[in-house]
Design an enzyme around this catalytic site. Structure first.
Site, PDB file in Angstrom:
ATOM      1  N   CYS A 109      -3.579  61.430  41.312  1.00  0.00           N
ATOM      2  CA  CYS A 109      -3.098  62.746  42.167  1.00  0.00           C
ATOM      3  C   CYS A 109      -4.127  63.734  41.913  1.00  0.00           C
ATOM      4  O   CYS A 109      -4.397  64.323  40.683  1.00  0.00           O
ATOM      5  CB  CYS A 109      -1.977  63.296  41.636  1.00  0.00           C
ATOM      6  SG  CYS A 109      -1.229  64.742  42.344  1.00  0.00           S
ATOM      7  N   CYS A 112      -2.721  67.888  41.310  1.00  0.00           N
ATOM      8  CA  CYS A 112      -1.979  68.012  40.088  1.00  0.00           C
ATOM      9  C   CYS A 112      -1.676  66.727  39.337  1.00  0.00           C
ATOM     10  O   CYS A 112      -2.330  66.236  38.696  1.00  0.00           O
ATOM     11  CB  CYS A 112      -0.803  68.918  40.422  1.00  0.00           C
ATOM     12  SG  CYS A 112       0.240  68.290  41.732  1.00  0.00           S
ATOM     13  N   CYS A 114       1.317  64.542  40.509  1.00  0.00           N
ATOM     14  CA  CYS A 114       2.412  63.778  41.347  1.00  0.00           C
ATOM     15  C   CYS A 114       2.527  62.391  40.833  1.00  0.00           C
ATOM     16  O   CYS A 114       1.601  61.673  40.880  1.00  0.00           O
ATOM     17  CB  CYS A 114       2.298  63.985  42.887  1.00  0.00           C
ATOM     18  SG  CYS A 114       2.437  65.831  43.245  1.00  0.00           S
TER      19      CYS A 114
END
Length: 207
Positions: A109, A112, A114
């Protein structure tokens, strides 16, 4: 502005150690009546003891031993997970990507962290690190080599970038040595990293 100064003072009082900082923030929120401590404890208990990579491992083991289930898992992931009770928060839309001799899948990700929480539990610290998030896209072979995986040149690597809208789960190839085992035994071969793409299934440690 005075309000800004007060905010800065409050932040300066929080401890630098992440765990202590989280606890301090939780205490403040409880004192203000913004969160219920019992609800927080219930959520923590659920992710520590009831949700984790063992769920994903069970799905992979079933896919290895049941071709019909595997087809459904790959082609109708959301439907299958919902039917089994593994959907919900952080897993609203999960896609299963299958490793083959021609293609190895790697999940990251870049924005961030995820991650498919309902089937893998809490993400590992390295998954959230800036280094992994940036390098997995730029130099996936080198990153995998640092995890101990040497991908042959003829096998391409496909990197999947998870987002808040869609998360990915890798279906690793079944090791030849594991053929003939039942689902409970197969699940012991499946580790978390294999379902992210930074590892391969391994035989369970002997006790």
């Amino acid at each position: 502005m005075p309000h800004d100064n007060h905010d800065e003072d409050a932040h300066s009082l929080l401890p630098s150690e992440p765990a202590l900082r989280v606890k301090a923030l939780e205490t403040i929120l409880v004192q203000k009546g913004l969160i219920d401590p019992a609800a927080v404890d219930a959520i923590i208990d659920r992710y520590e003891h009831h949700i984790g990579p063992q769920i994903g491992a069970g799905l992979i083991a079933r896919a290895w031993s049941d071709p019909a289930f595997k087809a459904q898992l790959v082609n109708n992931t959301d439907g299958i997970l919902s039917d089994l009770g593994f959907g919900g928060r952080q897993g609203e839309h999960i896609v299963v990507v299958e490793n083959t001799p021609d293609c190895h899948n790697l999940v990251v990700c870049t924005l961030c962290s995820c991650y498919p929480w309902p089937v893998l539990g809490v993400p590992p610290a390295w998954y959230k690190s800036d280094a992994y998030r940036s390098r997995a896209v730029r130099e996936p072979r080198q990153v995998l080599a640092e995890f101990g995986m040497i991908i042959p040149p003829e096998q391409k690597i496909r990197v999947w970038d998870s987002t808040a809208e869609i998360r990915y789960l890798v279906l690793p190839m079944q090791p030849a040595q594991s053929h003939g085992l039942d689902k409970s035994e197969l699940a012991l071969w499946v580790n978390r990293n294999a379902m992210i793409g930074t590892g391969l299934p391994q035989p369970p440690a002997k006790t």
